[in-house]
Design a protein around this motif. Structure first.
Motif, PDB file in Angstrom:
ATOM      1  N   SER A   1      35.860  39.383  62.798  1.00  0.00           N
ATOM      2  CA  SER A   1      34.756  40.285  63.100  1.00  0.00           C
ATOM      3  C   SER A   1      33.415  39.554  63.018  1.00  0.00           C
ATOM      4  O   SER A   1      33.196  38.720  62.136  1.00  0.00           O
ATOM      5  CB  SER A   1      34.773  41.468  62.126  1.00  0.00           C
TER       6      SER A   1
ATOM      7  N   MET B   1      29.602  39.648  62.106  1.00  0.00           N
ATOM      8  CA  MET B   1      28.726  40.448  61.261  1.00  0.00           C
ATOM      9  C   MET B   1      27.322  40.509  61.849  1.00  0.00           C
ATOM     10  O   MET B   1      26.720  39.485  62.181  1.00  0.00           O
ATOM     11  CB  MET B   1      28.645  39.865  59.850  1.00  0.00           C
TER      12      MET B   1
ATOM     13  N   LYS C   1      24.014  51.932  62.563  1.00  0.00           N
ATOM     14  CA  LYS C   1      25.198  51.598  61.773  1.00  0.00           C
ATOM     15  C   LYS C   1      26.145  52.783  61.678  1.00  0.00           C
ATOM     16  O   LYS C   1      27.355  52.658  61.893  1.00  0.00           O
ATOM     17  CB  LYS C   1      24.795  51.150  60.366  1.00  0.00           C
TER      18      LYS C   1
ATOM     19  N   ASN D   1      27.982  53.501  64.867  1.00  0.00           N
ATOM     20  CA  ASN D   1      28.821  52.392  65.353  1.00  0.00           C
ATOM     21  C   ASN D   1      28.540  52.112  66.828  1.00  0.00           C
ATOM     22  O   ASN D   1      29.448  51.930  67.642  1.00  0.00           O
ATOM     23  CB  ASN D   1      30.311  52.712  65.151  1.00  0.00           C
TER      24      ASN D   1
ATOM     25  N   PRO E   1      35.645  42.573  67.647  1.00  0.00           N
ATOM     26  CA  PRO E   1      35.255  43.381  66.474  1.00  0.00           C
ATOM     27  C   PRO E   1      33.850  43.057  65.965  1.00  0.00           C
ATOM     28  O   PRO E   1      33.429  41.903  65.979  1.00  0.00           O
ATOM     29  CB  PRO E   1      36.316  43.005  65.433  1.00  0.00           C
TER      30      PRO E   1
ATOM     31  N   THR F   1      31.118  44.036  62.689  1.00  0.00           N
ATOM     32  CA  THR F   1      30.836  44.665  61.402  1.00  0.00           C
ATOM     33  C   THR F   1      29.323  44.782  61.257  1.00  0.00           C
ATOM     34  O   THR F   1      28.621  43.770  61.190  1.00  0.00           O
ATOM     35  CB  THR F   1      31.401  43.840  60.233  1.00  0.00           C
TER      36      THR F   1
ATOM     37  N   VAL G   1      26.083  45.956  59.135  1.00  0.00           N
ATOM     38  CA  VAL G   1      25.636  46.269  57.777  1.00  0.00           C
ATOM     39  C   VAL G   1      24.117  46.294  57.747  1.00  0.00           C
ATOM     40  O   VAL G   1      23.449  45.715  58.623  1.00  0.00           O
ATOM     41  CB  VAL G   1      26.174  45.248  56.745  1.00  0.00           C
TER      42      VAL G   1
END
Length: 302
Positions: A6, A8, A26, A29, A38, A40, A42
């Motif tokens: 994934s 980031m 966030k 999504n 993928p 991620t 944050v």
């Protein structure tokens, strides 16, 4: 087949409004990569106390935000330690991002250049892309000149403010940056047209502290006798946006002619002597003439 790792994406904002948008992106999504690999997402506030995430020569978000003084550009940040292409992130998610949003990566392994070239960028490079939106399609091609000029002037400002030797970074038309006769950076601007507006994604790669593949700003400073302090990626990108926003406002309100004199002072080609070949069809011969470049193109009518 092994599962894809994934990517980031760390979201951060200069003000409450940008941080709230980061939280919404966030939670929904929304942000995607072009290849649907993928992701991620944050928030910086969620990980800024985790030393395992921000170790080594990583982009210091707080330092960057502290140096930024713009009203629009650079205030919404997407940061990634390792990313295929910052340009793909902003262009693929343009509709979801605020104008002036920027994506920065420590390492970029599938960067985009002219003529579909792919660039691998090691640590020490400053790599970022940001969003611009324009209405007048006639001046969209000139944006890359403003981006180039803002970067060269930002570097000069930082050197002057820090008491460093001046770095004479020059613009090689149309979108490369040169220092001491070698390429030290490049600019890529792409655009799409939607709802009567041009969505422009501007990307910049700049060798700041990496010795390869050519030279870097800091290696030249060291050769000039400046050992410490060295230029930092965070101060360069903040100085760039501070300068770009000013130049862009002038460009939109007064046209490129208001910046044309400064642009040609930074232009690599002024005064260069080149050989122009001309085909004489009657005699089936090629004649060569040595000419001196004064101005490559006139932009006064834009």
């Amino acid at each position: 087949m092994e599962p894809q790792s994934s990517t980031m994406l760390v979201l951060s904002g200069k003000s409450i409004a940008e941080n709230e948008l980061a939280r919404c992106l966030k939670n929904s999504n929304t942000l995607k990569l072009p290849d649907d690999s993928p992701v991620t997402v944050v928030l910086q506030s969620e990980i800024e106390n985790q030393e395992s995430v921000f170790t080594g020569d990583v982009f210091r978000i707080n330092s960057y935000m502290g140096l930024l003084s713009t009203s629009i550009f650079g205030k919404f940040l997407i940061y990634s330690p390792k990313l295929a292409s910052t340009h793909d992130v902003v262009s693929h998610n343009f509709a979801e991002l605020p104008i002036g949003a920027v994506c920065v990566a420590d390492v970029q392994f599938k960067g985009r250049g002219r003529s579909k070239n792919t660039w691998e960028s090691p640590k020490g490079c400053l790599m970022f892309s940001f969003t611009i939106q324009m209405e007048d399609g006639r001046i969209v091609p000139l944006v890359q000149y403003i981006v180039c000029l803002a970067m060269t002037e930002a570097i000069k400002d930082i050197c002057r403010q820090n008491g460093m030797p001046s770095l004479d970074v020059r613009i090689k038309w149309p979108n490369d940056l040169y220092l001491d006769g070698l390429k030290v950076g490049g600019i890529l601007c792409t655009s799409t047209y939607k709802s009567k507006k041009f969505n422009v994604s501007a990307g910049i790669g700049l060798n700041v502290n990496n010795q390869q593949p050519t030279i870097s700003l800091n290696s030249v400073l060291q050769r000039l006798g400046c050992v410490s302090p060295q230029l930092q990626r965070e101060e360069i990108i903040a100085a760039f946006f501070n300068k770009f926003e000013c130049f862009y406002d002038i460009f939109i309100s007064q046209g490129f002619q208001a910046l044309e004199e400064l642009y040609y002072k930074t232009w690599l080609h002024s005064g260069q002597r080149v050989i122009v070949q001309e085909n004489n069809e009657d005699q089936d011969q090629i004649s060569e003439n040595v000419v001196t470049i004064q101005v490559l193109i006139s932009l006064k009518d834009w």
